[in-house]
Design a protein around this motif. Structure first.
Motif, mmCIF file in Angstrom:
data_model
loop_
_atom_site.group_PDB
_atom_site.id
_atom_site.type_symbol
_atom_site.label_atom_id
_atom_site.label_comp_id
_atom_site.label_asym_id
_atom_site.label_seq_id
_atom_site.Cartn_x
_atom_site.Cartn_y
_atom_site.Cartn_z
ATOM 1 N N THR A 59 0.821 -1.217 0.000
ATOM 2 C CA THR A 59 0.000 0.000 0.000
ATOM 3 C C THR A 59 0.852 1.263 0.000
ATOM 4 O OG1 THR A 59 -1.527 -1.226 1.416
ATOM 5 C CG2 THR A 59 -1.950 1.130 1.168
ATOM 6 N N CYS A 60 0.493 2.204 -0.866
ATOM 7 C CA CYS A 60 1.107 3.538 -0.828
ATOM 8 C C CYS A 60 -0.012 4.550 -0.614
ATOM 9 C CB CYS A 60 1.811 3.848 -2.152
ATOM 10 S SG CYS A 60 3.115 2.686 -2.483
ATOM 11 N N PRO A 180 -4.923 8.822 -5.750
ATOM 12 C CA PRO A 180 -5.870 8.208 -4.810
ATOM 13 C C PRO A 180 -5.261 8.191 -3.405
ATOM 14 C CG PRO A 180 -5.456 6.780 -6.708
ATOM 15 C CD PRO A 180 -4.491 7.903 -6.812
ATOM 16 N N ARG A 181 -6.106 8.227 -2.407
ATOM 17 C CA ARG A 181 -5.607 8.261 -1.028
ATOM 18 C C ARG A 181 -4.733 7.030 -0.724
ATOM 19 N NH1 ARG A 181 -7.273 11.171 3.429
ATOM 20 N NH2 ARG A 181 -6.754 10.144 5.381
ATOM 21 N N SER A 182 -5.165 5.893 -1.202
ATOM 22 C CA SER A 182 -4.409 4.655 -0.979
ATOM 23 C C SER A 182 -4.303 3.947 -2.334
ATOM 24 C CB SER A 182 -5.165 3.830 0.057
ATOM 25 O OG SER A 182 -5.007 2.474 -0.143
ATOM 26 N N LEU A 189 3.614 -3.435 -6.965
ATOM 27 C CA LEU A 189 4.574 -2.371 -6.609
ATOM 28 C C LEU A 189 5.981 -2.625 -7.131
ATOM 29 C CD1 LEU A 189 3.525 -1.305 -2.998
ATOM 30 C CD2 LEU A 189 3.270 -0.018 -5.123
ATOM 31 N N GLN A 190 6.290 -3.891 -7.439
ATOM 32 C CA GLN A 190 7.639 -4.127 -7.973
ATOM 33 C C GLN A 190 7.824 -3.499 -9.355
ATOM 34 O OE1 GLN A 190 9.124 -8.199 -7.597
ATOM 35 N NE2 GLN A 190 10.781 -7.680 -9.007
ATOM 36 N N SER A 191 6.713 -3.122 -9.994
ATOM 37 C CA SER A 191 6.837 -2.400 -11.275
ATOM 38 C C SER A 191 7.675 -1.145 -11.086
ATOM 39 C CB SER A 191 5.466 -1.955 -11.797
ATOM 40 O OG SER A 191 4.546 -2.959 -11.705
ATOM 41 N N ASP A 301 -7.333 -8.598 -1.860
ATOM 42 C CA ASP A 301 -8.736 -8.235 -2.009
ATOM 43 C C ASP A 301 -8.912 -6.740 -2.288
ATOM 44 O OD1 ASP A 301 -9.410 -10.864 -1.558
ATOM 45 O OD2 ASP A 301 -9.762 -10.567 0.580
ATOM 46 N N SER A 302 -7.862 -5.972 -2.050
ATOM 47 C CA SER A 302 -7.923 -4.519 -2.306
ATOM 48 C C SER A 302 -7.917 -4.215 -3.807
ATOM 49 C CB SER A 302 -6.736 -3.840 -1.643
ATOM 50 O OG SER A 302 -5.566 -4.516 -2.036
#
Ligand SMILES: Cc1cc2nc3c(=O)[nH]c(=O)nc-3n(C[C@H](O)[C@H](O)[C@H](O)COP(=O)(O)OP(=O)(O)OC[C@H]3O[C@@H](n4cnc5c(N)ncnc54)[C@H](O)[C@@H]3O)c2cc1C
Length: 402
Positions: A59-60, A180-182, A189-191, A301-302
Motif C-alpha cells: 500500500t502507498c 488516490p488516497r491509498s 509495486l515491484q513495477s 482483495d484490495s
C-alpha cells in the motif's frame, strides 16, 4: 574492475531511488544486488495470465509525496491503481472475530480499562517512550497486550513493542489530491523498482553480493563475492543494518560500529493464490492474529479479481515450510493442492529501539564530508516514503562531490 561515478549496494527502493537521482543528474551508476532481481521488499509475484500478488509492501498513500514524484519521474503515473478500502480483521485461532476496522477494535477492547486509561491521551508525548509504553498507557496494559499490540506488530511484521513510539505512525502534512488516497500500481509495486532499474545511466548487477569496501585513493572500491572490484567516487550502502555494517567495516569502521547498533530481524513470508470460488473467508485485506506463529496476513482483495484471490502470510522465524502450509490450509479451510504458485521469501527488517535517533545522529555526523552514504528503511521510519526521503536527501548531500 568496473568504474562508475556511483556504486549503490542494495537494489531495493532505497538504493534505486538514490541511483535514479544520480542518473537523472547525469552520473553513471552501478547497482549491486544480492538477489536474482532488484526490488527488495517491493516483491510482486506474477502468474501466467497476468494475476499478481505481493510478498512485501502493498500500500502507498497520497501523503507519499516523494514516492509520487518518483512515479511521475519514471513515467508510471498512468499505472497508479486505487485500492479498495481496507478491511482489517482479527483472528482468534482459526476464528474470524466479527466486525472489521474500528468496529472490531471496539468490540475487543475492555471498556472499563479503556475508559480509565484514555484520558491519559491528552498531552501524551511519544518522546523517549516505546510503542508498548506509549500506547499501553493510553488504552491500558491488557487492551494493549490483547488487541492493540498484536495490531501494531502486524504492521511491521515483527513485535513493535520495543520500537520508539514516534517511529511507527507518522503524520505527513501534505497529501497529493491528484493521487488516490491509498494506491498500488497496475502490475504490483515491484513495477516501480523494475522501472527504476531500467532507467538510462543505471546498470544493475543482480546476483552479486557486496562483501567489503576499501578506500582507493580519493575513490572507493566495492568488492563483490565473485572477487570483482567496482570503483566509484560515491558509494551508497542501502541494505539492512547487519549487511551494511559488514560491508562498511573495512573502510569505515566507526560508521560500521554505529550501524551495527541497529538490530534487525527476519520475517518468513509464504504467499499463494487460490481460485476465488474455493475461498470461504470473506474479503479481509489485513488479518491480525491475536497470538499465532505469524504476525499478519495480507490479501489482494484490495484489487479484486474475478478468478483469483491471494494471501501473503508473514511468519515469525521457526516453523518449517510444511508447518507453515499446514497452518494456512487449516485456517483457510483449504487443501494443500488448492494453493497455487506457492512462493516463499525471507526478508531482513530493521528493529529500531529506544535511542535510535542518537545512532542516526552519529551515522550522519560520521558521514558528513565523506562521499559515503548509508541509506535504508530505518532512518526516520520504515515506510517506502521514509526510504525515498532518506535517499533523496543523501543524494543532495553528496551530488556536488562527483
Ligand atoms: C511484508 C512487508 C510489508 C510492507 N508493507 C509496506 C506497505 O504496505 N507500505 C509501505 O510504505 N511500506 C511497507 N513495507 C516497508 C517497505 O517495503 C520497506 O521499508 C522498503 O521497501 C525497504 O526498502 P530498502 O531498499 O530500504 O530495503 P530492502 O527492500 O530490504 O532492500 C535491500 C536490498 O539489499 C539487498 N542486499 C542485502 N545485502 C546485500 C549485499 N551485501 N550486497 C548486495 N545487495 C544486498 C537485498 O537483497 C535487498 O534487495 C513493508 C515491508 C515488508 C517486509
Amino acid at each position: 574492475m568496473s568504474k562508475h561515478d556511483v556504486v549503490v549496494v542494495g537494489g531495493g527502493i532505497s538504493g534505486l531511488t538514490f541511483a535514479f537521482e544520480a542518473a537523472r543528474a547525469g552520473r553513471s551508476v552501478l547497482v549491486l544486488e544480492r538477489a536474482p532481481q532488484p526490488g527488495g521488499c517491493l516483491s510482486t509475484h506474477r502468474m501466467e495470465g497476468g494475476y499478481w500478488f505481493e510478498l512485501g509492501a502493498h500500500t502507498c498513500y497520497n501523503s507519499y509525496v516523494g514516492f509520487t514524484e518518483l512515479i511521475e519521474g519514471c513515467g508510471l503515473r498512468a499505472e497508479v491503481q486505487q485500492r479498495a478500502k481496507t478491511h482489517l480483521r482479527f483472528l482468534d485461532g482459526d476464528r474470524l472475530v466479527p466486525g472489521s476496522n474500528l468496529g472490531v477494535l471496539l468490540r475487543l477492547f475492555s471498556w472499563p480499562e479503556a475508559a480509565f486509561s484514555l484520558p491519559r491521551m491528552i498531552g501524551a508525548k511519544k518522546d523517549g517512550k516505546t510503542v508498548e509504553e506509549f500506547y499501553g498507557r493510553i488504552v491500558g496494559k491488557r487492551n494493549y497486550a490483547k488487541v492493540l499490540g498484536p495490531m501494531l506488530s502486524a504492521v511491521p511484521s515483527q513485535s513493535a513493542d520495543a520500537f520508539p513510539a514516534g517511529m511507527l505512525f507518522k503524520m505527513r502534512d501534505t497529501r497529493r489530491k491528484d493521487f488516490p488516497r491509498s494506491f498500488t500500481l497496475r502490475g504490483g509495486l515491484q513495477s516501480m523498482t523494475d522501472t527504476l532499474a531500467r532507467q538510462p545511466g543505471i546498470e544493475v548487477a543482480a546476483g552479486r553480493t557486496a562483501v567489503s569496501l576499501e578506500a582507493s585513493g580519493s575513490a572507493w572500491m566495492v568488492v563483490t563475492d565473485d572477487g570483482e572490484r567496482h570503483e566509484a567516487a560515491v558509494v551508497a550502502v542501502a541494505t539492512p543494518p547487519s549487511a551494511s555494517s559488514a560491508v562498511l567495516g573495512g573502510a569505515a569502521p566507526e560508521l560500521a560500529a554505529q550501524v551495527s547498533r541497529v538490530r534487525d530481524t527476519v520475517v518468513e513470508t509464504l504467499a499463494f493464490a487460490v481460485r476465488a470460488s474455493k475461498v470461504k473467508i470473506p474479503v479481509s485485506m489485513f488479518l491480525v492474529p491475536r497470538q499465532d506463529v505469524f504476525h499478519s496476513a495480507v490479501t489482494r482483495d484490495s484489487v479484486p479479481d474475478p478468478e483469483w484471490r491471494s494471501f501473503a502470510f508473514h511468519f515469525k522465524p521457526g516453523p518449517s515450510q510444511d508447518e507453515r502450509v499446514a497452518r494456512v490450509t487449516r485456517l483457510l479451510g483449504l487443501g494443500k493442492t488448492d494453493l497455487e504458485d506457492l512462493v516463499e521469501k525471507r526478508t531482513v527488517l530493521p528493529s529500531p529501539a529506544l535511542g535510535h535517533e542518537r545512532i542516526v545522529g552519529e551515522i550522519d555526523r560520521l558521514s558528513a564530508g565523506r562521499r559515503l552514504c548509508v541509506l535504508g528503511n530505518w532512518f526516520a521510519g520504515l515506510s517506502i516514503e521514509d526510504c525515498v526521503d532518506r535517499s533523496r536527501s543523501e543524494w543532495a548531500r553528496v551530488a556536488a562531490a562527483v
